[in-house]
Design a protein around this motif. Sequence first.
Motif, PDB file in Angstrom:
ATOM      1  N   LEU A   1       0.407  -0.975   0.253  1.00 25.68           N
ATOM      2  CA  LEU A   1      -0.273   0.310   0.383  1.00 25.68           C
ATOM      3  C   LEU A   1       1.177   1.711   0.366  1.00 25.68           C
ATOM      4  CD1 LEU A   1      -2.585  -0.505   2.356  1.00 25.68           C
ATOM      5  CD2 LEU A   1      -3.048  -0.578  -0.289  1.00 25.68           C
ATOM      6  N   SER A   2       2.435   0.840   1.265  1.00 21.82           N
ATOM      7  CA  SER A   2       3.121   2.580   0.337  1.00 21.82           C
ATOM      8  C   SER A   2       3.304   2.441  -0.838  1.00 21.82           C
ATOM      9  CB  SER A   2       3.846   2.245   1.409  1.00 21.82           C
ATOM     10  OG  SER A   2       3.941   2.131   2.906  1.00 21.82           O
ATOM     11  N   TYR A   3       3.304   2.189  -1.572  1.00 19.54           N
ATOM     12  CA  TYR A   3       4.180   1.663  -3.437  1.00 19.54           C
ATOM     13  C   TYR A   3       2.592   2.624  -3.603  1.00 19.54           C
ATOM     14  CZ  TYR A   3       8.279   0.497  -3.500  1.00 19.54           C
ATOM     15  OH  TYR A   3       9.808   0.460  -3.177  1.00 19.54           O
ATOM     16  N   LEU A   4       1.450   1.510  -3.760  1.00 20.53           N
ATOM     17  CA  LEU A   4       0.648   2.375  -4.470  1.00 20.53           C
ATOM     18  C   LEU A   4       0.305   3.761  -3.967  1.00 20.53           C
ATOM     19  CD1 LEU A   4      -2.152   1.364  -6.297  1.00 20.53           C
ATOM     20  CD2 LEU A   4      -3.618   0.121  -3.761  1.00 20.53           C
ATOM     21  N   PHE A   5       0.093   4.000  -2.360  1.00 20.30           N
ATOM     22  CA  PHE A   5      -0.627   5.353  -2.141  1.00 20.30           C
ATOM     23  C   PHE A   5       0.467   6.205  -2.659  1.00 20.30           C
ATOM     24  CE2 PHE A   5      -2.402   3.475   1.703  1.00 20.30           C
ATOM     25  CZ  PHE A   5      -3.847   3.010   1.154  1.00 20.30           C
ATOM     26  N   ILE A   6       1.615   6.166  -2.729  1.00 23.95           N
ATOM     27  CA  ILE A   6       2.644   7.316  -3.565  1.00 23.95           C
ATOM     28  C   ILE A   6       3.272   7.171  -4.627  1.00 23.95           C
ATOM     29  CG2 ILE A   6       5.182   8.097  -3.722  1.00 23.95           C
ATOM     30  CD1 ILE A   6       5.024   7.355  -0.164  1.00 23.95           C
ATOM     31  N   LEU A   7       3.132   5.875  -5.823  1.00 24.13           N
ATOM     32  CA  LEU A   7       3.605   6.032  -6.805  1.00 24.13           C
ATOM     33  C   LEU A   7       1.701   6.156  -7.552  1.00 24.13           C
ATOM     34  CD1 LEU A   7       6.966   3.921  -6.609  1.00 24.13           C
ATOM     35  CD2 LEU A   7       6.510   5.535  -6.676  1.00 24.13           C
ATOM     36  N   GLY A   8       0.953   5.370  -6.955  1.00 22.71           N
ATOM     37  CA  GLY A   8      -0.016   5.656  -8.019  1.00 22.71           C
ATOM     38  C   GLY A   8      -0.695   6.650  -8.184  1.00 22.71           C
ATOM     39  N   PRO A   9      -2.832   6.638  -8.533  1.00 21.54           N
ATOM     40  CA  PRO A   9      -2.904   7.950  -8.436  1.00 21.54           C
ATOM     41  C   PRO A   9      -3.577   8.324  -7.948  1.00 21.54           C
ATOM     42  CG  PRO A   9      -4.118   6.117  -9.101  1.00 21.54           C
ATOM     43  CD  PRO A   9      -3.371   5.667  -8.759  1.00 21.54           C
ATOM     44  N   MET A  10      -3.486   8.232  -6.280  1.00 23.39           N
ATOM     45  CA  MET A  10      -3.329   9.293  -5.118  1.00 23.39           C
ATOM     46  C   MET A  10      -2.760   9.447  -4.744  1.00 23.39           C
ATOM     47  SD  MET A  10      -5.695   6.279  -3.099  1.00 23.39           S
ATOM     48  CE  MET A  10      -4.913   5.053  -2.854  1.00 23.39           C
ATOM     49  N   ASP A  11      -1.104   9.727  -4.921  1.00 24.33           N
ATOM     50  CA  ASP A  11      -0.339  10.373  -4.955  1.00 24.33           C
ATOM     51  C   ASP A  11      -0.465  10.806  -3.407  1.00 24.33           C
ATOM     52  OD1 ASP A  11       2.554  11.757  -5.627  1.00 24.33           O
ATOM     53  OD2 ASP A  11       1.266  13.500  -6.639  1.00 24.33           O
ATOM     54  N   MET A  12       0.142  10.017  -3.047  1.00 21.08           N
ATOM     55  CA  MET A  12      -0.135  11.125  -1.260  1.00 21.08           C
ATOM     56  C   MET A  12       1.140  11.449  -0.629  1.00 21.08           C
ATOM     57  SD  MET A  12      -3.308   8.285  -0.064  1.00 21.08           S
ATOM     58  CE  MET A  12      -3.385   8.927   1.940  1.00 21.08           C
ATOM     59  N   GLY A  13       2.050  11.003  -0.630  1.00 18.65           N
ATOM     60  CA  GLY A  13       3.299  11.440  -0.616  1.00 18.65           C
ATOM     61  C   GLY A  13       3.954  10.642   0.537  1.00 18.65           C
ATOM     62  N   ILE A  14       4.257  11.667   2.025  1.00 21.14           N
ATOM     63  CA  ILE A  14       4.977  10.707   3.281  1.00 21.14           C
ATOM     64  C   ILE A  14       3.990  10.188   3.874  1.00 21.14           C
ATOM     65  CG2 ILE A  14       4.380  12.641   3.951  1.00 21.14           C
ATOM     66  CD1 ILE A  14       6.878  10.218   4.733  1.00 21.14           C
ATOM     67  N   PHE A  15       2.605  11.176   3.438  1.00 24.10           N
ATOM     68  CA  PHE A  15       0.868  10.441   4.680  1.00 24.10           C
ATOM     69  C   PHE A  15       0.774   8.877   3.670  1.00 24.10           C
ATOM     70  CE2 PHE A  15       0.961  14.750   4.177  1.00 24.10           C
ATOM     71  CZ  PHE A  15       1.252  15.334   6.122  1.00 24.10           C
ATOM     72  N   GLY A  16       1.596   8.511   2.779  1.00 18.76           N
ATOM     73  CA  GLY A  16       0.968   7.511   2.344  1.00 18.76           C
ATOM     74  C   GLY A  16       1.290   6.159   3.255  1.00 18.76           C
ATOM     75  N   VAL A  17       2.755   6.320   3.337  1.00 18.46           N
ATOM     76  CA  VAL A  17       3.513   5.609   3.910  1.00 18.46           C
ATOM     77  C   VAL A  17       2.818   5.256   5.722  1.00 18.46           C
ATOM     78  CG1 VAL A  17       5.265   5.377   5.486  1.00 18.46           C
ATOM     79  CG2 VAL A  17       5.082   5.870   3.018  1.00 18.46           C
ATOM     80  N   TRP A  18       2.382   6.407   6.284  1.00 17.38           N
ATOM     81  CA  TRP A  18       2.042   6.279   7.814  1.00 17.38           C
ATOM     82  C   TRP A  18       0.077   5.791   7.334  1.00 17.38           C
ATOM     83  CZ3 TRP A  18       3.621   8.537  12.311  1.00 17.38           C
ATOM     84  CH2 TRP A  18       5.284   9.092  11.364  1.00 17.38           C
ATOM     85  N   PHE A  19      -0.310   6.368   6.184  1.00 18.61           N
ATOM     86  CA  PHE A  19      -1.591   5.623   6.582  1.00 18.61           C
ATOM     87  C   PHE A  19      -1.528   3.835   6.556  1.00 18.61           C
ATOM     88  CE2 PHE A  19      -3.784   9.602   5.586  1.00 18.61           C
ATOM     89  CZ  PHE A  19      -4.679   9.133   6.662  1.00 18.61           C
ATOM     90  N   ALA A  20      -0.410   3.613   5.308  1.00 18.98           N
ATOM     91  CA  ALA A  20      -0.237   2.129   4.367  1.00 18.98           C
ATOM     92  C   ALA A  20      -0.034   1.568   6.055  1.00 18.98           C
ATOM     93  CB  ALA A  20       1.119   1.391   3.903  1.00 18.98           C
TER      94      ALA A  20
END
Length: 446
Positions: A400-419
């Motif tokens: 999910l870290s890769y999906l949230f950062i590199l995917g269409p959502m582009d969540m940045g550092i927040f993607g890592v923490w939500f994962a």
Amino acid sequence: MEKPIFTNRSLARLIGPLILEQLLAVTIGMADTIMVTGVGEHAVSAISLVDAINILLIQIFSALATGGAVVASQYLGARETDRACDTAKQLVWSTTLIAAAIGFAAAVWNGPILHGIYGALEPSVMENARAYLLISAISYPFLALYNAGAALYRSMGNSRISLVISLIMNIVNVAGNALLIFVFNMGVTGAALASLASRVLAAVIVTKLICHKSNPIHVNRLFHFEWNGDILRRILRIGVPNGMENGIFQVGKLIVSNLIATLGTSVIAANAIGNTVSGLVCVPGNAIGLAMITVVGQCVGAHAIREAQVNVKKLMLFTYACMIVLNVCLFFCAAPVVALFDLSDLATELSIELLRQYAVFTAIFWPMAFPFANALRAAGDAQFTMWTSIASMAVVRVGLSYLFILGPMDMGIFGVWFAMYADWIVRIAFFLPRYLKGKWKTMSAV
């Protein structure tokens, strides 16, 4: 009515010092980070990146200490003190030798390790990271000795010893930081040397104490190595799965750290501050997780399963009470806490938002994902927790870290923490039913 192994008073005597000890342990890393911020964000980033590697390597022999503590606790509960003492000796020797081998490899190949994990870093960050890793590697055998001794004292229900030694470690570390960073201007190297000195001293003290025959569990003839394959296998049966679990967990964090490293120095610094401060609110939970090993281990060894269940419930209720109070405080005090660190405006803003989100999710999910799992490990059900944690880390946290950062959502550092939060929820979905089904009741390590 049979006298309980652990009364409420004895639980309080065990947990109180553990909380203080864990608080002191967290402040070592926090002191390094706060005191080195004046050198610049490149220094903060270097310590953050190396600490991810340090934790991975340290977890391997820390897991052996846990395995030894489980076996020793169960032997003590079964009143087989001779076997418990044999366990102590096997634990001290095995953890030290493994840690020495790991330290040697990390010291010799620190450059290739950093390049292999993080790729191309800014030259100033890489230079500081290599210096910090080299000196940290030298401390591994001493940290292993301290962990083994502290784990053995906890298995006896004595957490005061490790608290006092931890206090000494912190005094040496902070004083060393002040001297080497601010007086001799040694920067990251000074922070690493101060930590090394504190760990050497702690190892010497705890090793001397654990050899004293007044302890129910002690090491006989420390320098006379005696191989006991049966006991070592019992330690490894708990320690290896726990080590693999913790190791893979840290590998996953390293993979994620590699991803974070591509987001820029300010983001790396914000993530470092978030990790440092968030560790403080988990102190009571981590302490209770350690107490869970002693309490459940001794109860299972004595075949007091009902008492084990009652104590697990007590410990988890206390964990939730502590976590709710601390995380409410963190949510409202995030800004002044982050202000303690000398960061750029972007790093400051990111750190505050990360900590506020973390406070909400931690109060709800973290206790059942981590301290609770130690009830299963202490009973000998280490393989289940290992496979669950490895699968959840690999699929949920890393994926999910890769999906949230590199995917269409582009969540940045927040993607890592939500994962990370999603990983916690998945762990609970497996650990809780496993505990309720009760298979752990028949899985004694001795």
